[in-house]
Enzyme design. Structure first.
Site, PDB file in Angstrom:
ATOM      1  N   HIS A 473       0.799  -1.218   0.000  1.00 25.97           N
ATOM      2  CA  HIS A 473       0.000   0.000   0.000  1.00 25.97           C
ATOM      3  C   HIS A 473       0.838   1.278   0.000  1.00 25.97           C
ATOM      4  O   HIS A 473       0.580   2.190   0.800  1.00 25.97           O
ATOM      5  CB  HIS A 473      -0.948   0.007   1.215  1.00 25.97           C
ATOM      6  CG  HIS A 473      -1.889  -1.146   1.236  1.00 25.97           C
ATOM      7  ND1 HIS A 473      -2.463  -1.636   2.377  1.00 25.97           N
ATOM      8  CD2 HIS A 473      -2.358  -1.922   0.231  1.00 25.97           C
ATOM      9  CE1 HIS A 473      -3.246  -2.656   2.082  1.00 25.97           C
ATOM     10  NE2 HIS A 473      -3.195  -2.858   0.786  1.00 25.97           N
TER      11      HIS A 473
HETATM   12  C1  LIG Z   1       0.365  -7.304  -5.111  1.00 26.58           C
HETATM   13  C2  LIG Z   1      -0.597  -6.225  -4.683  1.00 26.58           C
HETATM   14  C3  LIG Z   1      -1.696  -6.553  -3.897  1.00 26.58           C
HETATM   15  C4  LIG Z   1      -2.582  -5.562  -3.501  1.00 26.58           C
HETATM   16  N1  LIG Z   1      -3.746  -5.920  -2.879  1.00 26.58           N
HETATM   17  C5  LIG Z   1      -4.701  -4.995  -2.682  1.00 26.58           C
HETATM   18  C6  LIG Z   1      -5.988  -5.378  -2.249  1.00 26.58           C
HETATM   19  O1  LIG Z   1      -6.292  -6.557  -2.067  1.00 26.58           O
HETATM   20  N2  LIG Z   1      -6.917  -4.391  -2.061  1.00 26.58           N
HETATM   21  C7  LIG Z   1      -6.625  -3.074  -2.252  1.00 26.58           C
HETATM   22  O2  LIG Z   1      -7.493  -2.225  -2.020  1.00 26.58           O
HETATM   23  N3  LIG Z   1      -5.413  -2.684  -2.670  1.00 26.58           N
HETATM   24  C8  LIG Z   1      -4.462  -3.616  -2.932  1.00 26.58           C
HETATM   25  N4  LIG Z   1      -3.262  -3.243  -3.444  1.00 26.58           N
HETATM   26  C9  LIG Z   1      -2.973  -1.800  -3.604  1.00 26.58           C
HETATM   27  C10 LIG Z   1      -3.736  -1.135  -4.747  1.00 26.58           C
HETATM   28  O3  LIG Z   1      -3.907  -2.015  -5.824  1.00 26.58           O
HETATM   29  C11 LIG Z   1      -2.985   0.139  -5.167  1.00 26.58           C
HETATM   30  O4  LIG Z   1      -2.899   1.020  -4.065  1.00 26.58           O
HETATM   31  C12 LIG Z   1      -3.671   0.896  -6.294  1.00 26.58           C
HETATM   32  O5  LIG Z   1      -3.901   0.042  -7.383  1.00 26.58           O
HETATM   33  C13 LIG Z   1      -2.788   2.075  -6.726  1.00 26.58           C
HETATM   34  O6  LIG Z   1      -3.406   2.746  -7.786  1.00 26.58           O
HETATM   35  P1  LIG Z   1      -2.636   3.866  -8.598  1.00 26.58           P
HETATM   36  O7  LIG Z   1      -3.575   4.378  -9.626  1.00 26.58           O
HETATM   37  O8  LIG Z   1      -2.008   4.813  -7.674  1.00 26.58           O
HETATM   38  O9  LIG Z   1      -1.399   3.111  -9.307  1.00 26.58           O
HETATM   39  P2  LIG Z   1      -1.359   1.812 -10.208  1.00 26.58           P
HETATM   40  O10 LIG Z   1      -2.658   1.099 -10.199  1.00 26.58           O
HETATM   41  O11 LIG Z   1      -0.156   1.043  -9.789  1.00 26.58           O
HETATM   42  O12 LIG Z   1      -1.187   2.375 -11.683  1.00 26.58           O
HETATM   43  C14 LIG Z   1      -0.037   2.987 -12.186  1.00 26.58           C
HETATM   44  C15 LIG Z   1       0.030   2.679 -13.675  1.00 26.58           C
HETATM   45  O13 LIG Z   1       0.921   3.584 -14.307  1.00 26.58           O
HETATM   46  C16 LIG Z   1       1.763   2.889 -15.200  1.00 26.58           C
HETATM   47  N5  LIG Z   1       2.987   3.687 -15.329  1.00 26.58           N
HETATM   48  C17 LIG Z   1       3.856   3.991 -14.346  1.00 26.58           C
HETATM   49  N6  LIG Z   1       4.858   4.778 -14.820  1.00 26.58           N
HETATM   50  C18 LIG Z   1       4.605   4.963 -16.132  1.00 26.58           C
HETATM   51  C19 LIG Z   1       5.273   5.685 -17.159  1.00 26.58           C
HETATM   52  N7  LIG Z   1       6.406   6.381 -16.917  1.00 26.58           N
HETATM   53  N8  LIG Z   1       4.745   5.659 -18.416  1.00 26.58           N
HETATM   54  C20 LIG Z   1       3.605   4.984 -18.668  1.00 26.58           C
HETATM   55  N9  LIG Z   1       2.928   4.279 -17.721  1.00 26.58           N
HETATM   56  C21 LIG Z   1       3.415   4.278 -16.465  1.00 26.58           C
HETATM   57  C22 LIG Z   1       1.961   1.551 -14.503  1.00 26.58           C
HETATM   58  O14 LIG Z   1       2.435   0.565 -15.388  1.00 26.58           O
HETATM   59  C23 LIG Z   1       0.578   1.279 -13.961  1.00 26.58           C
HETATM   60  O15 LIG Z   1      -0.241   0.638 -14.900  1.00 26.58           O
HETATM   61  C24 LIG Z   1      -2.339  -4.203  -3.859  1.00 26.58           C
HETATM   62  C25 LIG Z   1      -1.244  -3.872  -4.651  1.00 26.58           C
HETATM   63  C26 LIG Z   1      -0.377  -4.861  -5.087  1.00 26.58           C
HETATM   64  C27 LIG Z   1       0.791  -4.496  -5.972  1.00 26.58           C
END
Ligand SMILES: Cc1cc2nc3c(=O)[nH]c(=O)nc-3n(C[C@H](O)[C@H](O)[C@H](O)COP(=O)(O)OP(=O)(O)OC[C@H]3O[C@@H](n4cnc5c(N)ncnc54)[C@H](O)[C@@H]3O)c2cc1C
Length: 548
Positions: A473
């Protein structure tokens, strides 16, 4: 490297993750705005993304995962801790454990108290509801008809029933909705899933939007630099295969790369702590010490048990007959063990009367292995883990090089505060107290790890240092606020830079008291509303002034 012609869009979104897919959908819905969505990973066609249990395979799969690892953690015996992150359409919502939890209303009220107008629980609740399609129906706290499907775990399991009963025997209530009026108690988790299939934001939001002519999606496209004209974002440079491309944004560039990648892209583009940028020969556009600072995460410490009966997932995986029948049940009814996510049951508890709301979370898991993603044990086993919900410890994300494709240095600095060490030890004691109750005791052949002799506070802390790991997280590296080191203001605009926002988990002022996907989706929903509101207020030719 080849170069390609320049294209112009109204908005460019970097990252098709939990928040990025929400933005792509909402910003293109009216048909008025042209949007480019850039994703460093590929399409989400891999079968195991969509089968909830496939979660266990995605930890270590570089086709869909950035596979980061922390720098040695000083308070964890200098161990490096794995830091998986989704690198695929849907981002981490395509590889996460599917648990649907929002945190506590008090988390958002605290954000508001820190000066972030518009982020109290009453302010964000409409966005949680708008996102949600709750299988149990609509009520004051839950929505139906939204793009994010939320459903009950298929069937009760005897071990989970025993855990919930044990928690009651230890004096905690049963709770059938951790996102309901109160978070406290033990119960089953709900999942972001529908009919036994994962409901990532790529499935829920992007599938709906992808045929719109005003949305362009570029996969395998790594954003390498924010293009700036003075202190205004005007576009993105990105790399697709051997081609370097440039896209211009006539309105805004929006970073949704997540808690590790959004600060990294800001830093390689000249927005970050000046000494760090200078160290890597990057021209400083804005000296912002807060970019990449304040990293938070939940540290989980897992207790492993050997089970008295062959009713765990370890036993299903070991026997071909059980595997076949689990596969068949899933194919025919979308039920059974293949339909479950990271945790089946769990709970939120207060380790002391001094805590006004739960300060630890327990994940109860009906399988066991030595570490996350490792092979399951060849005997009946299960795990219960505990994590502190509101840690004080804060770490950082710092580039190690000016190369945007190089992994940054990530250090969480888990357990660097005495308060965090105390709550973690208290959490382990509380968990053991629950597990010692009659309902659970009959299923425990032995506590395998740690040794039951590990009892004193000092020994429990030593165990947390040697075995603690992430519960995935990370947040707060582009923290929202109105103090000197905050990175974005309450409208998610990067302070001092025009036409640039960050909309993802990195903006959380403090990590929420629960899993972070639902909050990231809510941030996407609210961010989209703010962007559309500003667009309606400003004619197309006008650009946002830099935020103060
Ligand atoms: C293994 C795991 C288990 C988890 N389990 C849970 C759970 O059960 N329940 C829950 O609520 N949360 C869970 N989480 C946490 C939750 O999924 C994340 O907090 C949430 O998805 C984050 O969202 P975000 O939009 O910030 O980033 P992300 O969803 O990580 O999205 C970022 C995106 O940007 C892309 N990106 C990054 N840099 C670049 C770039 N320079 N150029 C182009 N694209 C780029 C990445 O490839 C990715 O697709 C888990 C996370 C993981 C990794």
């Amino acid at each position: 490297m080849n170069a390609a012609p320049i294209e112009t869009f109204d908005y460019i979104i970097v990252g098709a993750g939990s928040a990025g897919c929400v933005l792509a959908n909402r910003l293109t819905a009216s048909g008025r705005h042209r949007v480019l969505l850039l994703e460093a990973g590929g399409h989400d066609r891999y079968l195991w993304i969509h089968i909830p249990l496939g979660y266990g395979k995605l930890f270590v799969d570089q086709r869909v995962n950035w596979l980061y690892a922390s720098e040695p953690e000083p308070e964890l015996n200098n161990r490096s801790v794995i830091q998986p992150r989704g690198k695929v359409l849907g981002g981490s919502s395509s590889i996460n454990g599917l648990l649907y939890l929002r945190g506590q209303p008090e988390d958002y009220d605290h954000w508001r108290q820190l000066g972030n107008t518009g982020w109290s629980f009453d302010d964000v609740l409409p966005y949680f509801r708008r996102a949600e399609h709750q299988e149990r129906g609509e009520d004051a706290l839950h929505g139906v008809g939204g793009p994010l499907a939320v459903s009950n775990v298929c069937e009760p399991h005897p071990l989970c029933e025993a855990f919930i009963e044990s928690a009651q025997q230890a004096g905690f209530p049963r709770n059938d909705d951790f996102n309901g009026p109160t978070q406290e108690g033990a119960g089953y988790f709900q999942l972001t899933a529908k009919n036994g299939r994962r409901w990532s934001t790529a499935v829920g939001y992007l599938r709906q939007a992808r045929r719109r002519p005003n949305l362009a999606i570029a996969t395998d496209a790594l954003a390498t630099r924010i293009l700036l004209s003075g202190r205004r974002a005007v576009g993105i440079e990105y790399r697709q295969g051997d081609t370097t491309r440039t896209a211009q944004a006539s309105r805004e560039v929006i970073l949704s790369g997540g808690a590790f990648n959004s600060p990294q892209l800001l830093q390689v583009s000249g927005i970050g702590p000046a000494p760090l940028l200078q160290q890597h020969g990057i021209e400083v556009i804005a000296d912002m010490p807060g970019v990449g600072a304040d990293l938070q995460d939940h540290l989980q410490v897992r207790i492993q048990y050997r089970c008295t009966e062959p009713i765990t997932m370890n036993d299903v995986i070991r026997s071909w007959r059980h595997r076949m029948s689990a596969g068949l049940r899933y194919m025919l009814f979308r039920k059974g063990l293949l339909a479950i996510g990271a945790g089946y049951a769990g709970g939120f508890f207060r380790t002391s009367p001094a805590a006004a709301t739960p300060d630890v979370q327990v994940h109860f898991i009906i399988f066991s292995g030595d570490s996350s993603g490792a092979a399951l044990h060849p005997f009946p086993g299960f795990i219960a883990s505990v994590c502190q919900l509101r840690p004080e410890s804060r770490g950082f994300v710092h580039i190690k090089s000016a190369d945007p494709a190089a992994a940054p240095a990530i250090q969480l600095r888990y357990l660097s505060s005495q308060f965090d060490r105390d709550v973690t030890v208290a959490g382990l004691k509380l968990l053991r107290r629950i597990m010692a109750q009659p309902a659970m005791r009959r299923f425990i052949a032995e506590e395998r790890v740690p040794d039951p002799q590990v009892e004193s506070d000092a020994d429990l802390l030593a165990f947390a240092r040697s075995a603690g790991t992430t519960v995935f997280h990370p947040t707060s590296t582009c923290r929202m606020g109105n103090d000197d080191t905050a990175v974005v203001d309450e409208r998610l605009r990067v302070r001092g830079i025009g036409n640039l926002r960050v909309v993802d988990a990195s903006i959380m002022p403090t990590v929420v008291s629960g899993n972070t996907n639902a909050a990231a989706v809510m941030i996407g929903e609210k961010g989209a509303d703010m962007i559309l509101h500003d667009a309606a207020a400003a004619p197309a030719s006008m650009r946002l002034e830099p935020a103060g």
